[in-house]
Design a protein around this motif. Sequence first.
Motif, PDB file in Angstrom:
ATOM      1  N   UNK A 138       0.749  -1.826  18.769  1.00  0.00           N
ATOM      2  CA  UNK A 138      -0.675  -1.865  18.457  1.00  0.00           C
ATOM      3  C   UNK A 138      -1.059  -3.074  17.605  1.00  0.00           C
ATOM      4  N   UNK A 139      -0.060  -3.712  16.984  1.00  0.00           N
ATOM      5  CA  UNK A 139      -0.343  -4.883  16.147  1.00  0.00           C
ATOM      6  C   UNK A 139       0.518  -6.065  16.582  1.00  0.00           C
ATOM      7  N   UNK A 185       0.108   5.853   9.165  1.00  0.00           N
ATOM      8  CA  UNK A 185       0.764   4.553   9.023  1.00  0.00           C
ATOM      9  C   UNK A 185      -0.091   3.453   9.633  1.00  0.00           C
ATOM     10  N   UNK A 186      -0.701   3.750  10.791  1.00  0.00           N
ATOM     11  CA  UNK A 186      -1.562   2.759  11.448  1.00  0.00           C
ATOM     12  C   UNK A 186      -2.744   2.395  10.558  1.00  0.00           C
ATOM     13  N   UNK A 187      -3.291   3.388   9.868  1.00  0.00           N
ATOM     14  CA  UNK A 187      -4.419   3.158   8.976  1.00  0.00           C
ATOM     15  C   UNK A 187      -4.019   2.163   7.883  1.00  0.00           C
ATOM     16  N   UNK A 188      -2.827   2.348   7.332  1.00  0.00           N
ATOM     17  CA  UNK A 188      -2.346   1.432   6.291  1.00  0.00           C
ATOM     18  C   UNK A 188      -2.024   0.054   6.848  1.00  0.00           C
ATOM     19  N   UNK A 189      -1.329   0.007   7.962  1.00  0.00           N
ATOM     20  CA  UNK A 189      -0.947  -1.283   8.540  1.00  0.00           C
ATOM     21  C   UNK A 189      -2.197  -2.041   9.005  1.00  0.00           C
ATOM     22  N   UNK A 237       1.114  14.520  12.164  1.00  0.00           N
ATOM     23  CA  UNK A 237       1.751  13.330  12.718  1.00  0.00           C
ATOM     24  C   UNK A 237       1.553  12.148  11.759  1.00  0.00           C
ATOM     25  N   UNK A 238       2.628  11.553  11.267  1.00  0.00           N
ATOM     26  CA  UNK A 238       2.446  10.437  10.319  1.00  0.00           C
ATOM     27  C   UNK A 238       1.946   9.144  10.951  1.00  0.00           C
ATOM     28  N   UNK A 283       0.864  -1.186   0.000  1.00  0.00           N
ATOM     29  CA  UNK A 283       0.000   0.000   0.000  1.00  0.00           C
ATOM     30  C   UNK A 283       0.897   1.231   0.000  1.00  0.00           C
ATOM     31  N   UNK A 284       0.605   2.117  -0.945  1.00  0.00           N
ATOM     32  CA  UNK A 284       1.279   3.421  -0.965  1.00  0.00           C
ATOM     33  C   UNK A 284       0.184   4.464  -0.755  1.00  0.00           C
ATOM     34  N   UNK A 285       0.289   5.208   0.296  1.00  0.00           N
ATOM     35  CA  UNK A 285      -0.751   6.177   0.602  1.00  0.00           C
ATOM     36  C   UNK A 285      -0.112   7.492   1.038  1.00  0.00           C
ATOM     37  N   UNK A 286      -0.868   8.583   0.951  1.00  0.00           N
ATOM     38  CA  UNK A 286      -0.300   9.867   1.371  1.00  0.00           C
ATOM     39  C   UNK A 286      -0.063   9.852   2.872  1.00  0.00           C
ATOM     40  N   UNK A 287       1.165   9.997   3.288  1.00  0.00           N
ATOM     41  CA  UNK A 287       1.548  10.010   4.696  1.00  0.00           C
ATOM     42  C   UNK A 287       2.330  11.296   4.928  1.00  0.00           C
TER      43      UNK A 287
END
Lengths: 246, 246
Positions: free
Chosen positions: A108-109, A76-80, A71-72, A51-55
Motif C-alpha cells: 500500500x506504500x 498500522x496503516x494509519x500510523x504509516x 485486526x492490527x 509514532x507509538x499508538x494503540x495497536x
Amino acid sequence: MAPPRAVGILGGMGPAAGADFVRLFVQACTAYLQDHGQPVRDQAFPEHWLVQMPIPDRTQALSGTPPGPQDPAPHMLQGIGRLAALGVRSVAVACNTAHVWHSQLQGLFPQLAILHIAQETAAHLQRQGATRAVVLATAGTYRTGLYDEALRSCGIEPLVPDAAGIEQLMQGIYDGVKQGDLALAAQRFGHVLEGMRRQHGDVPVIMGCTEIPLALPQAPEAQGASLVDPAWILAQALARQAYEAA
Amino acid sequence: MAPPRAVGILGGMGPAAGADFVRLFVQACTAYLQDHGQPVRDQAFPEHWLVQMPIPDRTQALSGTPPGPQDPAPHMLQGIGRLAALGVRSVAVACNTAHVWHSQLQGLFPQLAILHIAQETAAHLQRQGATRAVVLATAGTYRTGLYDEALRSCGIEPLVPDAAGIEQLMQGIYDGVKQGDLALAAQRFGHVLEGMRRQHGDVPVIMGCTEIPLALPQAPEAQGASLVDPAWILAQALARQAYEAA
C-alpha cells in the motif's frame, strides 16, 4: 556527504520496546558516523519520527479467524500513512510479530522502503556463516512462520522451543516486560534459553520479539550465549537507509 | 477512564537524550496507570509522537547577537508545527537550553500546551520543601537565567558552579555524551558535583541539561547525592497531560 533522508519508526508494540528502538537507532547512527570518519554532533543525525499508538495485540489477532475489529493492520496503516505524509522515505516497524502484515503494508506504500526485521536478521546471520539458529518469539510469530521462512531462505535451520517453552516466553513478554516486571521476564526467558542451550549447544539465539532483549541479557542463563538482537540489526539497516539510500 | 490525548515530544537536542526521554515517558505512563489501578497493556498508552531533527546548537546561538541563520527557534517551530498537524495537544521539549525560546513557541501555538521543564522542576522542588538547589547546566542555560528565574519564583535559591566548573560541564556534554564517550562525561560531571557538594552540603542537584543524567548517576561522586532529573519530572507532567487534560 549528502544530507541524510528522513526515516520513520512505527512503535507502540509495546511502547517500552519502541522507545528502546529509538535508542538503538541513535546508537546505530553514531556508529555509522564514526565508521565513516564523520564528526558526531546533534546536527549530523537524520530527521527521524517515532509514532507509538494503540495497536490491537498482534498474537491475539493471529489466533482468531477471520480478523475482526481487532485486526492490527488498519491501525498500522494509519500510523504509516501519517509517517509517509511527514516525508519519511523508509520505515522500521518495532515489533517482530507485526511483520506478518509486512507485504500488505509495503504494497500500500510503494513510495516507502518498509524494512523487514526477519529478513534483515536472516541475511545478517547468513553473512556470519550461521547454519542453525534458536528463535525465541511470541506464539503469534511462531504460528506465522515468520522467522522459519526468512531463515530457511538463507540456508539457516530454525530451532524452536516446545509448547511449554513458548508458554514461558509468552508469560515473560506479557506478564513480565509489558507490565514492567523485568525480573519475572528475565526468569522466564532465562529458563527457556537454558533448555535450548542444553539441547542445541552454542548456536546464535535470535531474540525475535522486541520485548525479549529488554530482559533476557540480564538473566544468569544468558551469560556467554550468542544473543542476536533483530532490533539492533533493524536499527543499523534503518541508519543505512537514512545515510545511503539515493 | 476517557481515552488519553495524543502528545508530542520535540527532540534531537541531542538525539540520545531525546530517545531517553521517550523511555522516561513510557515509564511515567506505566507508573500513572499503576497508581490509578489501571491494567498496563500496550493499548493503555497514549498515542505519542517523537520528532528528532537537526536543530542548530542552542548554546552557540545564545553566544551570538543577533541570532542569525543558526537561530534554533525556526527549526523548533518547524518540528512543533508538524506535531500540531498530527493532532497532539501537548508538547514536551527534550532540551533544557531550548526552553529559552519557550514563550515564543507557546505564543505561536496557542492550541498546544507546551510544557516548561524549568517551571515543572521548580514546582516539584517547592512541593518537596526545598529552599536551595544546585543547578548543573550548559553555559547557554546559565546565561539565560532559565533555572534562576523559575527557582526564585518558587522561593528556591539557585547554586551554580564557577566558570571553571561550567567549562567542565560543557566538556562532559559536548566531548562526552554528544560524542558517545560516557566515561569522560561521568568524570567531568562527577568532578563538578564533588566541588558543589563540598561547598553546599546535601541539597537537591538539578541535572539541568538532558545529557547530564545519561552519565552523572554512574559517577562515584554522585553516590548518595539527591539528584533531580528534570526530564523525568517533565515526562511525568506529559503523562498527566495525556491522561488528565480535558
